[in-house]
Design a protein around this motif. Structure first.
Motif, short mmCIF file in Angstrom:
data_model
loop_
_atom_site.label_atom_id
_atom_site.label_comp_id
_atom_site.label_asym_id
_atom_site.label_seq_id
_atom_site.Cartn_x
_atom_site.Cartn_y
_atom_site.Cartn_z
N ARG A 149 17.81 -5.77 -2.00
CA ARG A 149 17.26 -5.17 -3.22
C ARG A 149 15.79 -4.79 -3.02
NH1 ARG A 149 18.29 -9.36 -6.13
NH2 ARG A 149 20.49 -8.81 -6.27
N CYS A 150 15.02 -5.67 -2.41
CA CYS A 150 13.61 -5.39 -2.16
C CYS A 150 13.43 -4.27 -1.15
CB CYS A 150 12.89 -6.65 -1.67
SG CYS A 150 12.72 -7.95 -2.90
N GLU A 151 14.25 -4.28 -0.11
CA GLU A 151 14.16 -3.21 0.90
C GLU A 151 14.45 -1.85 0.27
OE1 GLU A 151 15.30 -5.63 5.00
OE2 GLU A 151 16.90 -4.75 3.80
N THR A 152 15.42 -1.82 -0.64
CA THR A 152 15.73 -0.57 -1.33
C THR A 152 14.55 -0.13 -2.20
OG1 THR A 152 18.10 -1.04 -1.35
CG2 THR A 152 17.29 0.52 -2.98
N ALA A 153 13.99 -1.08 -2.94
CA ALA A 153 12.87 -0.75 -3.83
C ALA A 153 11.66 -0.24 -3.04
CB ALA A 153 12.48 -1.98 -4.64
N LEU A 154 11.46 -0.80 -1.85
CA LEU A 154 10.31 -0.42 -1.02
C LEU A 154 10.62 0.70 -0.05
CD1 LEU A 154 9.06 -4.05 -0.28
CD2 LEU A 154 7.86 -2.35 -1.67
N GLU A 155 11.88 1.16 -0.08
CA GLU A 155 12.34 2.23 0.82
C GLU A 155 12.16 1.84 2.29
OE1 GLU A 155 10.56 5.94 -0.33
OE2 GLU A 155 11.50 5.92 -2.30
N LEU A 156 12.56 0.62 2.60
CA LEU A 156 12.50 0.10 3.96
C LEU A 156 13.87 0.17 4.61
CD1 LEU A 156 10.45 -3.18 3.33
CD2 LEU A 156 9.55 -0.98 4.15
N ALA A 163 8.33 -10.27 3.60
CA ALA A 163 7.87 -9.89 4.94
C ALA A 163 8.46 -10.78 6.03
CB ALA A 163 6.35 -9.91 4.99
N TYR A 164 8.34 -12.08 5.88
CA TYR A 164 8.88 -12.98 6.90
C TYR A 164 10.33 -13.36 6.65
CZ TYR A 164 4.41 -13.60 9.27
OH TYR A 164 3.27 -13.39 10.00
N THR A 165 10.77 -13.38 5.39
CA THR A 165 12.14 -13.78 5.11
C THR A 165 13.14 -12.79 5.69
OG1 THR A 165 11.42 -14.88 3.06
CG2 THR A 165 13.76 -14.42 3.29
N ARG A 166 12.86 -11.48 5.56
CA ARG A 166 13.81 -10.48 6.07
C ARG A 166 13.90 -10.52 7.59
NH1 ARG A 166 11.13 -5.22 7.36
NH2 ARG A 166 13.01 -4.11 6.73
N LEU A 167 12.88 -11.12 8.25
CA LEU A 167 12.87 -11.22 9.71
C LEU A 167 13.21 -12.63 10.19
CD1 LEU A 167 9.61 -9.16 10.42
CD2 LEU A 167 11.99 -8.34 10.42
N ALA A 168 13.71 -13.46 9.28
CA ALA A 168 13.98 -14.85 9.64
C ALA A 168 14.97 -14.98 10.78
CB ALA A 168 14.47 -15.62 8.42
N GLY A 169 15.87 -14.01 10.89
CA GLY A 169 16.82 -14.04 11.99
C GLY A 169 16.14 -14.01 13.35
N GLU A 170 14.98 -13.34 13.42
CA GLU A 170 14.22 -13.30 14.67
C GLU A 170 13.63 -14.66 15.02
OE1 GLU A 170 11.32 -10.22 14.41
OE2 GLU A 170 12.80 -8.61 14.23
N GLY A 171 13.62 -15.56 14.03
CA GLY A 171 13.14 -16.92 14.27
C GLY A 171 14.28 -17.91 14.46
N ALA A 182 0.83 -1.21 0.00
CA ALA A 182 0.00 0.00 0.00
C ALA A 182 0.86 1.26 0.00
CB ALA A 182 -0.94 -0.01 1.21
N ASP A 183 1.93 1.25 0.78
CA ASP A 183 2.80 2.42 0.81
C ASP A 183 3.50 2.60 -0.53
OD1 ASP A 183 2.07 2.89 3.41
OD2 ASP A 183 3.94 2.15 4.30
N TRP A 184 3.98 1.51 -1.13
CA TRP A 184 4.66 1.61 -2.42
C TRP A 184 3.72 2.13 -3.50
CZ3 TRP A 184 4.75 -0.21 -7.44
CH2 TRP A 184 5.96 -0.08 -8.13
N LEU A 185 2.47 1.72 -3.42
CA LEU A 185 1.47 2.13 -4.41
C LEU A 185 0.87 3.50 -4.11
CD1 LEU A 185 -0.38 -1.29 -4.81
CD2 LEU A 185 0.99 -0.14 -6.58
N GLY A 186 1.17 4.04 -2.93
CA GLY A 186 0.63 5.34 -2.56
C GLY A 186 -0.85 5.32 -2.28
N LEU A 187 -1.35 4.24 -1.72
CA LEU A 187 -2.78 4.12 -1.47
C LEU A 187 -3.20 4.86 -0.21
CD1 LEU A 187 -3.36 0.35 -2.37
CD2 LEU A 187 -3.57 2.38 -3.83
#
Length: 202
Positions: free
Chosen positions: A190-197, A166-174, A24-29
């Motif tokens: 790459r995805c975090e950069t594209a999504l500005e995370l 969503a869950y892969t980037r947080l896999a370390g927490e698991g 939603a944030d990436w799409l500007g909704l």
């Protein structure tokens, strides 16, 4: 802003809810977020069950009063006619392939191990061995599939990437070590950069 306005009911710690926020944030909704604390039982109150009788987050309620649950179904709906969903029928099918795989072969293992550690306070040694084994296999599969590729489907970011990120980037927490999976860690960045995370690794 483009696309439908909606209210997102979710728990900010949940990867399934984060998927919707990322898209939603990436799409500007235009949307508002209503916090639902799952561990406090807020997804089981009569008020919430009136929104989603299944008692799960996320669920979105659009301004025309229609509602939609299941994170990947919401992703597909929001991404319709946008750059996040390929127009080519085969590539769209490949997106669906990843979405189905995520819910059947990734989320029940990677996400549940994280849930046990983050929500329930368990240590890595308290995780179910069979679940850990399947989670490791899922992460290995992603690393292998991303060899020589920038994104999961086609040449640009899609909802397949968002759903898996969503869950892969947080896999370390698991309790999972991603450092020996270079294709996977490069894709996350790459995805975090594209999504500005912000970087989850940091």
């Amino acid at each position: 802003m483009s696309g439908p306005a909606f209210t997102l009911y979710g728990d900010r710690r949940s990867g399934n809810c984060q998927k919707i926020v990322f898209a939603a944030d990436w799409l500007g909704l235009d949307y508002r977020f209503v916090d639902v604390d799952v561990m406090a039982g807020e997804s089981r109150t009569p008020e919430f069950l009136a929104v989603n009788p299944v008692g799960q987050v996320p669920v979105v309620v659009f301004d025309d009063s229609r509602s939609l649950a299941q994170s990947n179904a919401v992703l597909l709906f929001l991404a319709e006619n946008t750059a996040l969903l390929p127009q080519d029928p085969f590539l769209r099918a490949k997106v669906n392939e990843w979405l189905f795989w995520e819910q059947y072969s990734h989320e029940p293992y990677v996400a549940v191990c994280r849930f046990q550690m983050v929500y329930q306070g368990k240590g890595p040694g308290d995780r179910e061995a069979w679940r850990v084994e399947r989670a490791e296999a899922a992460l290995d599969h992603m690393d292998a599939q991303l060899a020589g590729k920038s994104f999961l489907v086609g040449e640009s970011l899609s909802v397949a990437d968002i759903a898996l990120l969503a869950y892969t980037r947080l896999a370390g927490e698991g309790g999972f070590d991603l450092s020996k999976r270079p294709n996977l860690t490069a894709w996350i960045a790459r995805c975090e950069t594209a999504l500005e995370l912000p970087s989850a690794a940091a």
